[in-house]
Design a protein around this motif. Sequence first.
Motif, short mmCIF file in Angstrom:
data_model
loop_
_atom_site.label_atom_id
_atom_site.label_comp_id
_atom_site.label_asym_id
_atom_site.label_seq_id
_atom_site.Cartn_x
_atom_site.Cartn_y
_atom_site.Cartn_z
N TYR A 8 39.10 54.92 38.66
CA TYR A 8 38.26 54.77 37.37
C TYR A 8 37.12 53.84 38.07
CZ TYR A 8 35.86 53.75 33.29
OH TYR A 8 34.87 53.78 32.28
N LYS A 9 37.49 52.79 38.29
CA LYS A 9 36.66 51.72 38.83
C LYS A 9 35.90 52.38 39.88
CE LYS A 9 37.52 47.48 38.94
NZ LYS A 9 37.88 45.95 39.09
N LEU A 10 36.34 52.91 40.82
CA LEU A 10 35.81 53.35 42.19
C LEU A 10 34.45 54.75 41.54
CD1 LEU A 10 35.33 53.74 45.08
CD2 LEU A 10 37.13 55.53 45.00
N ILE A 37 20.60 46.71 42.97
CA ILE A 37 21.51 47.14 42.27
C ILE A 37 22.50 48.01 42.72
CG2 ILE A 37 22.00 48.25 39.99
CD1 ILE A 37 19.67 46.93 38.85
N ALA A 38 21.81 48.97 43.59
CA ALA A 38 22.66 50.01 44.34
C ALA A 38 23.36 49.30 45.54
CB ALA A 38 21.45 50.87 44.93
N GLU A 39 22.94 48.49 45.99
CA GLU A 39 23.64 47.94 47.15
C GLU A 39 24.89 46.92 46.65
OE1 GLU A 39 21.59 45.41 49.99
OE2 GLU A 39 20.01 47.30 50.37
N HIS A 40 24.61 46.35 45.40
CA HIS A 40 25.80 45.59 44.88
C HIS A 40 26.94 46.59 44.42
CE1 HIS A 40 28.11 42.96 42.29
NE2 HIS A 40 27.94 44.20 41.38
N HIS A 41 26.65 47.78 43.54
CA HIS A 41 27.69 48.48 43.27
C HIS A 41 28.28 49.32 44.69
CE1 HIS A 41 27.05 48.05 39.32
NE2 HIS A 41 25.71 48.20 39.10
N LEU A 42 27.47 49.49 45.71
CA LEU A 42 28.02 50.20 46.81
C LEU A 42 29.07 49.20 47.36
CD1 LEU A 42 28.23 52.47 49.10
CD2 LEU A 42 26.15 51.31 50.24
N ASN A 43 28.56 47.96 47.58
CA ASN A 43 29.52 46.94 48.19
C ASN A 43 30.80 46.77 47.29
OD1 ASN A 43 27.73 46.34 50.30
ND2 ASN A 43 26.59 44.77 49.19
N GLU A 44 30.71 46.95 45.90
CA GLU A 44 32.16 46.76 45.08
C GLU A 44 32.81 47.82 45.31
OE1 GLU A 44 32.94 44.37 42.99
OE2 GLU A 44 31.20 43.13 43.59
N ALA A 45 32.24 49.00 45.57
CA ALA A 45 33.11 50.43 45.73
C ALA A 45 33.73 50.32 47.14
CB ALA A 45 32.23 51.52 45.81
N LEU A 46 33.07 49.70 48.01
CA LEU A 46 33.84 49.67 49.46
C LEU A 46 34.71 48.32 49.53
CD1 LEU A 46 30.27 49.86 51.78
CD2 LEU A 46 32.18 51.41 51.57
N ALA A 47 34.54 47.51 48.78
CA ALA A 47 35.67 46.28 48.74
C ALA A 47 36.78 46.89 47.92
CB ALA A 47 35.10 45.15 47.89
N LEU A 48 36.56 47.82 47.00
CA LEU A 48 37.90 48.22 46.42
C LEU A 48 38.60 49.44 47.04
CD1 LEU A 48 39.13 48.49 43.53
CD2 LEU A 48 37.80 50.14 43.07
N VAL A 49 37.77 50.18 47.78
CA VAL A 49 38.74 50.87 49.03
C VAL A 49 39.41 50.33 50.04
CG1 VAL A 49 38.03 52.62 50.62
CG2 VAL A 49 36.83 52.87 48.10
N ALA A 50 38.52 49.10 50.49
CA ALA A 50 39.29 48.31 51.33
C ALA A 50 40.62 47.60 50.93
CB ALA A 50 38.35 47.38 52.11
N ALA A 51 40.35 47.33 49.65
CA ALA A 51 41.49 46.54 49.08
C ALA A 51 42.93 47.61 48.71
CB ALA A 51 41.10 45.89 47.99
N VAL A 52 42.68 48.88 48.94
CA VAL A 52 43.82 49.75 48.40
C VAL A 52 44.65 50.23 49.59
CG1 VAL A 52 44.26 52.18 47.35
CG2 VAL A 52 42.62 50.70 46.56
#
Length: 52
Positions: A8-10, A37-52
Amino acid sequence: MTRTVALYKLTQYLSLTAGSLGLLDGDFPDREFMRGIAEHHLNEALALVAAV
């Protein structure tokens, strides 16, 4: 975090990234702000994927 919550977060981060980039296709007045803003959300998505 459960996989459902992570998915959901992704999807939210990707949607917010796409929406911000969509505004940049037009004549949005403060392009650097929206790009940030776009870069921030992209970085959050990439961090989430890297954590899984």
